[in-house]
Design a protein around this motif. Structure first.
Motif, PDB file in Angstrom:
ATOM      1  N   ASP A  41      19.243   5.640   1.237  1.00  0.00           N
ATOM      2  CA  ASP A  41      18.797   4.941   2.435  1.00  0.00           C
ATOM      3  C   ASP A  41      19.259   5.598   3.728  1.00  0.00           C
ATOM      4  N   ASP A  42      20.445   6.216   3.749  1.00  0.00           N
ATOM      5  CA  ASP A  42      20.963   6.804   4.980  1.00  0.00           C
ATOM      6  C   ASP A  42      20.747   8.315   5.028  1.00  0.00           C
ATOM      7  N   ILE A  66      11.915   5.748  16.123  1.00  0.00           N
ATOM      8  CA  ILE A  66      12.651   6.246  14.956  1.00  0.00           C
ATOM      9  C   ILE A  66      13.967   5.516  14.718  1.00  0.00           C
ATOM     10  N   SER A  82      18.899   7.560  10.351  1.00  0.00           N
ATOM     11  CA  SER A  82      20.266   7.454   9.860  1.00  0.00           C
ATOM     12  C   SER A  82      21.097   6.671  10.876  1.00  0.00           C
ATOM     13  N   MET A  97       3.118   8.243   6.621  1.00  0.00           N
ATOM     14  CA  MET A  97       4.381   8.756   7.127  1.00  0.00           C
ATOM     15  C   MET A  97       4.343  10.274   7.118  1.00  0.00           C
ATOM     16  N   PRO A 112      15.047   2.405  14.253  1.00  0.00           N
ATOM     17  CA  PRO A 112      15.182   1.455  13.144  1.00  0.00           C
ATOM     18  C   PRO A 112      15.113   2.097  11.748  1.00  0.00           C
ATOM     19  N   ARG A 113      14.538   3.294  11.651  1.00  0.00           N
ATOM     20  CA  ARG A 113      14.378   3.948  10.348  1.00  0.00           C
ATOM     21  C   ARG A 113      15.264   5.179  10.186  1.00  0.00           C
ATOM     22  N   VAL A 132      10.800   9.105   9.402  1.00  0.00           N
ATOM     23  CA  VAL A 132      11.147   8.051  10.348  1.00  0.00           C
ATOM     24  C   VAL A 132      10.045   7.769  11.355  1.00  0.00           C
ATOM     25  N   LYS A 151      11.144   9.499  -0.334  1.00  0.00           N
ATOM     26  CA  LYS A 151      11.328   8.144  -0.837  1.00  0.00           C
ATOM     27  C   LYS A 151      12.415   8.083  -1.904  1.00  0.00           C
ATOM     28  N   ARG A 173      14.680  11.488   5.225  1.00  0.00           N
ATOM     29  CA  ARG A 173      13.594  10.526   5.018  1.00  0.00           C
ATOM     30  C   ARG A 173      12.693  10.468   6.244  1.00  0.00           C
TER      31      ARG A 173
END
Length: 124
Positions: free
Chosen positions: A14-15, A64, A69, A3, A66-67, A21, A10, A19
């Motif tokens: 999550d949002d 991007i 925000s 990545m 699906p991963r 993507v 990490k 992170r």
């Protein structure tokens, strides 16, 4: 592939907008598309330039989304997907340009919100 990012992402929620993507393999695929499109564009009519760029933007969005925000995923699934991948038409050029202008405005609004939220998180 790995990545893209520093590895610290990490630990983020999550949002979080920081992170990673996009994986290296996906990035290389998009890079290859952009480079070969540049070469192809040399021999194609200029009207195909926006088509190639929109295709790349939509491919990136699909990678991007699906991963990303929730707001970025919504932009990818909404305004970006709403603009058809077409060469600049001979008839209806003004409408085509107006749709691209609206996409640019929607992207600008999303970017302003995204980076303001990031800045406010960084100030905490």
């Amino acid at each position: 592939g790995g990545m893209i990012g520093s590895g610290e992402e990490k630990l983020m929620p999550d949002d979080s907008p920081v992170r990673p993507v996009l994986g290296e393999d996906e990035a290389l695929g998009l890079l290859a598309y952009l480079v070969t499109s540049a070469r192809t564009q040399v021999d194609e009519a200029a009207e195909y330039g926006p088509l190639r760029l929109l295709t790349a933007a939509r491919r990136l969005g699909a990678m991007i989304g699906p991963r990303a925000s929730t707001p970025t995923a919504a932009f990818v699934a909404g305004p970006l997907d709403a603009v058809p991948e077409l060469a600049v038409p001979r008839d209806g050029r003004a409408e085509y340009v107006a749709r691209l202008d609206e996409l640019c405005r929607a992207l600008a609004t999303h970017l302003a919100t995204h980076f303001e939220q990031r800045a406010s998180q960084d100030r905490r």
